[in-house]
Design an enzyme around this catalytic site. Structure first.
Site, PDB file in Angstrom:
ATOM      1  N   TYR A  81       0.841  -1.210   0.000  1.00  0.00           N
ATOM      2  CA  TYR A  81       0.000   0.000   0.000  1.00  0.00           C
ATOM      3  C   TYR A  81       0.873   1.257   0.000  1.00  0.00           C
ATOM      4  O   TYR A  81       1.110   1.849   1.061  1.00  0.00           O
ATOM      5  CB  TYR A  81      -0.911   0.024   1.234  1.00  0.00           C
ATOM      6  CG  TYR A  81      -1.806  -1.192   1.384  1.00  0.00           C
ATOM      7  CD1 TYR A  81      -2.734  -1.537   0.392  1.00  0.00           C
ATOM      8  CD2 TYR A  81      -1.751  -1.977   2.530  1.00  0.00           C
ATOM      9  CE1 TYR A  81      -3.571  -2.635   0.560  1.00  0.00           C
ATOM     10  CE2 TYR A  81      -2.588  -3.079   2.691  1.00  0.00           C
ATOM     11  CZ  TYR A  81      -3.495  -3.406   1.701  1.00  0.00           C
ATOM     12  OH  TYR A  81      -4.324  -4.487   1.860  1.00  0.00           O
ATOM     13  N   TRP A  89      -8.875   6.149   6.124  1.00  0.00           N
ATOM     14  CA  TRP A  89      -9.087   5.786   7.540  1.00  0.00           C
ATOM     15  C   TRP A  89      -7.812   5.304   8.202  1.00  0.00           C
ATOM     16  O   TRP A  89      -7.630   5.461   9.406  1.00  0.00           O
ATOM     17  CB  TRP A  89     -10.304   4.896   7.743  1.00  0.00           C
ATOM     18  CG  TRP A  89     -10.295   3.439   7.421  1.00  0.00           C
ATOM     19  CD1 TRP A  89      -9.589   2.808   6.459  1.00  0.00           C
ATOM     20  CD2 TRP A  89     -11.083   2.423   8.094  1.00  0.00           C
ATOM     21  NE1 TRP A  89      -9.892   1.465   6.459  1.00  0.00           N
ATOM     22  CE2 TRP A  89     -10.802   1.208   7.448  1.00  0.00           C
ATOM     23  CE3 TRP A  89     -11.979   2.418   9.155  1.00  0.00           C
ATOM     24  CZ2 TRP A  89     -11.401   0.002   7.831  1.00  0.00           C
ATOM     25  CZ3 TRP A  89     -12.571   1.228   9.535  1.00  0.00           C
ATOM     26  CH2 TRP A  89     -12.286   0.033   8.881  1.00  0.00           C
ATOM     27  N   ASP A  90      -6.885   4.778   7.405  1.00  0.00           N
ATOM     28  CA  ASP A  90      -5.570   4.450   7.963  1.00  0.00           C
ATOM     29  C   ASP A  90      -4.943   5.692   8.587  1.00  0.00           C
ATOM     30  O   ASP A  90      -4.407   5.652   9.696  1.00  0.00           O
ATOM     31  CB  ASP A  90      -4.626   3.912   6.879  1.00  0.00           C
ATOM     32  CG  ASP A  90      -5.096   2.599   6.284  1.00  0.00           C
ATOM     33  OD1 ASP A  90      -6.127   2.603   5.582  1.00  0.00           O
ATOM     34  OD2 ASP A  90      -4.436   1.560   6.510  1.00  0.00           O
ATOM     35  N   TYR A 116       1.116  -0.417  -7.730  1.00  0.00           N
ATOM     36  CA  TYR A 116      -0.200  -0.643  -7.144  1.00  0.00           C
ATOM     37  C   TYR A 116      -1.247  -0.648  -8.247  1.00  0.00           C
ATOM     38  O   TYR A 116      -1.239   0.215  -9.127  1.00  0.00           O
ATOM     39  CB  TYR A 116      -0.526   0.470  -6.131  1.00  0.00           C
ATOM     40  CG  TYR A 116      -1.842   0.261  -5.438  1.00  0.00           C
ATOM     41  CD1 TYR A 116      -1.918  -0.542  -4.305  1.00  0.00           C
ATOM     42  CD2 TYR A 116      -3.002   0.849  -5.920  1.00  0.00           C
ATOM     43  CE1 TYR A 116      -3.137  -0.751  -3.665  1.00  0.00           C
ATOM     44  CE2 TYR A 116      -4.224   0.641  -5.286  1.00  0.00           C
ATOM     45  CZ  TYR A 116      -4.277  -0.160  -4.163  1.00  0.00           C
ATOM     46  OH  TYR A 116      -5.477  -0.364  -3.541  1.00  0.00           O
ATOM     47  N   GLN A 123     -13.904   6.408   2.361  1.00  0.00           N
ATOM     48  CA  GLN A 123     -13.724   5.353   3.365  1.00  0.00           C
ATOM     49  C   GLN A 123     -14.416   5.783   4.661  1.00  0.00           C
ATOM     50  O   GLN A 123     -14.849   6.928   4.775  1.00  0.00           O
ATOM     51  CB  GLN A 123     -12.230   5.108   3.624  1.00  0.00           C
ATOM     52  CG  GLN A 123     -11.704   3.899   2.880  1.00  0.00           C
ATOM     53  CD  GLN A 123     -10.326   3.459   3.327  1.00  0.00           C
ATOM     54  OE1 GLN A 123      -9.532   4.272   3.786  1.00  0.00           O
ATOM     55  NE2 GLN A 123     -10.021   2.183   3.181  1.00  0.00           N
ATOM     56  N   GLY A 138     -14.160  -0.260   3.928  1.00  0.00           N
ATOM     57  CA  GLY A 138     -12.971  -0.561   4.725  1.00  0.00           C
ATOM     58  C   GLY A 138     -12.816  -2.055   4.956  1.00  0.00           C
ATOM     59  O   GLY A 138     -11.719  -2.558   5.122  1.00  0.00           O
ATOM     60  N   ASP A 176     -12.972  -4.642   2.912  1.00  0.00           N
ATOM     61  CA  ASP A 176     -13.052  -4.756   1.456  1.00  0.00           C
ATOM     62  C   ASP A 176     -13.546  -6.089   0.910  1.00  0.00           C
ATOM     63  O   ASP A 176     -14.231  -6.129  -0.083  1.00  0.00           O
ATOM     64  CB  ASP A 176     -11.666  -4.492   0.842  1.00  0.00           C
ATOM     65  CG  ASP A 176     -11.166  -3.089   1.129  1.00  0.00           C
ATOM     66  OD1 ASP A 176     -11.696  -2.433   2.050  1.00  0.00           O
ATOM     67  OD2 ASP A 176     -10.238  -2.646   0.430  1.00  0.00           O
ATOM     68  N   ARG A 222      -5.729 -13.151  -0.603  1.00  0.00           N
ATOM     69  CA  ARG A 222      -6.274 -11.982  -1.304  1.00  0.00           C
ATOM     70  C   ARG A 222      -7.499 -12.385  -2.147  1.00  0.00           C
ATOM     71  O   ARG A 222      -7.729 -13.561  -2.394  1.00  0.00           O
ATOM     72  CB  ARG A 222      -5.191 -11.379  -2.220  1.00  0.00           C
ATOM     73  CG  ARG A 222      -3.927 -10.923  -1.493  1.00  0.00           C
ATOM     74  CD  ARG A 222      -4.081  -9.644  -0.718  1.00  0.00           C
ATOM     75  NE  ARG A 222      -4.582  -8.546  -1.517  1.00  0.00           N
ATOM     76  CZ  ARG A 222      -4.826  -7.328  -1.024  1.00  0.00           C
ATOM     77  NH1 ARG A 222      -4.608  -7.065   0.250  1.00  0.00           N
ATOM     78  NH2 ARG A 222      -5.295  -6.372  -1.792  1.00  0.00           N
ATOM     79  N   TRP A 270     -10.462 -10.081   5.392  1.00  0.00           N
ATOM     80  CA  TRP A 270     -11.797  -9.690   5.864  1.00  0.00           C
ATOM     81  C   TRP A 270     -12.832 -10.826   5.862  1.00  0.00           C
ATOM     82  O   TRP A 270     -14.011 -10.587   6.079  1.00  0.00           O
ATOM     83  CB  TRP A 270     -12.372  -8.506   5.063  1.00  0.00           C
ATOM     84  CG  TRP A 270     -11.646  -7.220   5.343  1.00  0.00           C
ATOM     85  CD1 TRP A 270     -10.848  -6.535   4.468  1.00  0.00           C
ATOM     86  CD2 TRP A 270     -11.623  -6.458   6.552  1.00  0.00           C
ATOM     87  NE1 TRP A 270     -10.322  -5.400   5.060  1.00  0.00           N
ATOM     88  CE2 TRP A 270     -10.794  -5.331   6.335  1.00  0.00           C
ATOM     89  CE3 TRP A 270     -12.225  -6.614   7.817  1.00  0.00           C
ATOM     90  CZ2 TRP A 270     -10.543  -4.374   7.319  1.00  0.00           C
ATOM     91  CZ3 TRP A 270     -11.984  -5.652   8.794  1.00  0.00           C
ATOM     92  CH2 TRP A 270     -11.154  -4.553   8.534  1.00  0.00           C
ATOM     93  N   GLU A 323      -0.904  -7.084   9.092  1.00  0.00           N
ATOM     94  CA  GLU A 323      -2.133  -6.394   8.683  1.00  0.00           C
ATOM     95  C   GLU A 323      -3.358  -7.102   9.286  1.00  0.00           C
ATOM     96  O   GLU A 323      -4.282  -6.472   9.761  1.00  0.00           O
ATOM     97  CB  GLU A 323      -2.200  -6.388   7.152  1.00  0.00           C
ATOM     98  CG  GLU A 323      -3.371  -5.626   6.562  1.00  0.00           C
ATOM     99  CD  GLU A 323      -3.401  -5.709   5.036  1.00  0.00           C
ATOM    100  OE1 GLU A 323      -2.522  -6.389   4.441  1.00  0.00           O
ATOM    101  OE2 GLU A 323      -4.310  -5.100   4.438  1.00  0.00           O
TER     102      GLU A 323
HETATM  103  C1  GLC Z   1      -7.080  -2.801   2.711  1.00  0.00           C
HETATM  104  C2  GLC Z   1      -8.167  -2.698   3.774  1.00  0.00           C
HETATM  105  C3  GLC Z   1      -8.573  -1.246   3.951  1.00  0.00           C
HETATM  106  C4  GLC Z   1      -7.349  -0.400   4.220  1.00  0.00           C
HETATM  107  C5  GLC Z   1      -6.285  -0.594   3.131  1.00  0.00           C
HETATM  108  C6  GLC Z   1      -4.977   0.093   3.435  1.00  0.00           C
HETATM  109  O1  GLC Z   1      -7.564  -2.451   1.474  1.00  0.00           O
HETATM  110  O2  GLC Z   1      -9.263  -3.473   3.434  1.00  0.00           O
HETATM  111  O3  GLC Z   1      -9.497  -1.121   5.000  1.00  0.00           O
HETATM  112  O4  GLC Z   1      -7.669   0.939   4.341  1.00  0.00           O
HETATM  113  O5  GLC Z   1      -6.005  -1.956   3.007  1.00  0.00           O
HETATM  114  O6  GLC Z   1      -4.478  -0.363   4.645  1.00  0.00           O
END
Ligand code: GLC
Length: 435
Positions: free
Chosen positions: A28, A34-35, A80, A106, A166, A168, A200, A357, A400
């Site tokens: 990422y 939201w992170d 990405y 998000q 969030g 996902d 994934r 998730w 994570e």
């Molecule tokens: C994944 C999670 C998401 C988060 C992102 C970055 O996509 O599902 O909630 O914000 O990773 O960490």
């Protein structure tokens, strides 16, 4: 504990990229909405200037209509997918001219994050001054949700993509994929070069994700068109809990700052309506928990996930509902072989303790549940959520997401997805400080 805390601080400092933080290296590489909020809570404990900068950079990406994007593409890396050239935020007349981003959002955590920064601060006066300089942008973001994401004027915001939730890859979305038949896309996945593919989503799942974005792009990310046409339109209890919690934080913070009576009374209006609709519409009496509502197909999605318990964090349930939530949580998620709290019902056939998730434990949801349980006086269960969170990180590392099954920790890897993950570090720091 000191060692663990120092390691967490190191993770956060390493993921800091001059103005914002990445959730983790490689997997990422940009800023996520939201992170950033959770990360700011971690930084607030040992480096308030970074916490403030993290939030400032996030808010700097705000669109003209108050919208805040889920990813802000600060760099041009092509490691990405889907990146800025797929999302094309420039198609929207409202988008930021300064930052490329996605055209989805998000969970709106920023309001309560500001209040947490104030709680943590040792120089309240200075922190309140900072809050005063940014709070109107957060208010504007809430105004965006209520004016554009609530077509029936219920006080509940919809999400139009699973990545807005969030959570996902939750099995809840499987029901929606069954209503769709997207074209097959040709694309090169990048996530599976960094992380084991079995943890994934599948390529076919990605077809659904991309197709929803294409529909939004075709209509230049206009909310009214998305509400009319998106095959994915959901009222999500986690997302709306974050919004409701943040509403309350904005009310409290505006009261501390003084003045702003119009905004406070507007927030109170939204809040009253939101909490009522939330309880009327999203509480499933038979299951005894909150569930998602599929607004496109007009039906509840009757599955139990960690999101089902998140309203505790926002003071939404009444006493009786809270009892019911906690009973279900302990019965289905809380037996002695499991760490709290799996992200999806361990008794369901859709449960998968290793997959993104679909079952693993996530530190951000545990943090939300910890404060929610404390809120309602469930101190022992809150303590267990905290102890479990510390234990999985101690045993597996700052991953994570984590296997919920205790036996897996004895031999083999129990942490999955990205490693040295920012919010796992940030929220651990906060949990370690809280008694
Ligand atoms: C994944 C999670 C998401 C988060 C992102 C970055 O996509 O599902 O909630 O914000 O990773 O960490």
């Amino acid at each position: 504990m000191k060692d663990l805390q120092n390691k967490a601080i190191e993770v956060l400092n390493n993921n800091w990229k001059d103005g914002f933080s990445v959730p983790c290296a490689n997997l990422y590489p940009f800023q996520w909405f939201w992170d950033s909020g959770f990360i700011a809570i971690g930084f607030a404990h040992f480096d308030m200037p970074k916490a403030e900068k993290e939030i400032e950079t996030l808010l700097d990406s705000q669109w003209n209509n108050g919208f805040l994007p889920h990813i802000i593409f600060h760099t041009d890396t092509d490691t990405y997918f889907p990146g800025p050239d797929f999302h094309r935020s420039d198609l929207s007349s409202q988008s930021s001219k300064k930052h490329k981003s996605t055209g989805m959002t998000q969970p709106p955590v920023t309001g309560f994050v500001l209040q947490d920064m104030y709680r943590i601060s040792t120089d309240k006066k200075a922190t309140l001054k900072f809050i005063e300089s940014v709070i109107d942008k957060v208010y504007f973001n809430h105004e965006y949700f209520y004016n554009n994401r609530d077509p029936k004027n219920e006080g509940l915001a919809y999400i139009y993509h699973n990545w807005e939730s969030g959570t996902d890859n939750s099995p809840i979305w499987d029901d929606i994929w069954q209503t769709m038949n997207p074209p097959k896309y040709t694309f090169e996945r990048r996530d599976t070069t960094h992380v084991d593919a079995s943890q994934r989503p599948s390529n076919r799942e990605y077809d659904h994700y991309l197709y929803i974005i294409d529909i939004a792009k075709e209509h230049h990310y206009k909310d009214a068109k998305i509400a009319e046409l998106s095959p994915f339109l959901v009222q999500d209890p986690l997302f709306n809990s974050m919004l409701i919690k943040s509403n309350q934080s904005l009310i409290d913070l505006y009261q501390l700052i003084g003045g702003h009576d119009d905004k406070i009374s507007q927030l109170q209006n939204w809040q009253g309506k939101a909490i009522k609709s939330f309880n009327d519409k999203l509480f499933d009496k038979e299951l005894g928990v909150y569930v998602h509502y599929d607004l496109r197909n007009e039906k509840p999605l009757r599955y139990i996930s960690s999101s089902s318990f998140s309203p505790l964090f926002a003071n939404i349930p009444n006493k009786e509902q809270a009892v019911s939530l906690v009973n279900v949580m302990m019965e289905k998620f809380g037996n002695d072989n499991q760490y709290l709290c799996a992200s999806f019902d361990p008794t369901s056939e859709r449960f998968n303790p290793k997959k993104y998730w679909r079952g693993p434990v996530w530190v951000n949801l545990n943090w939300i549940l910890y404060y929610g349980l404390k809120n309602y006086g469930y101190l022992d269960i809150a303590k267990r959520v905290k102890a479990d969170t510390i234990e999985i990180i101690e045993k597996a590392g700052f991953y994570e997401y984590f296997d919920s099954r205790k036996e897996v920790y004895k031999n083999g890897t129990a942490g999955y997805g990205g490693n040295d993950f920012s919010w796992s570090a940030a929220l651990l720091i906060d949990l370690l400080q809280d008694n």
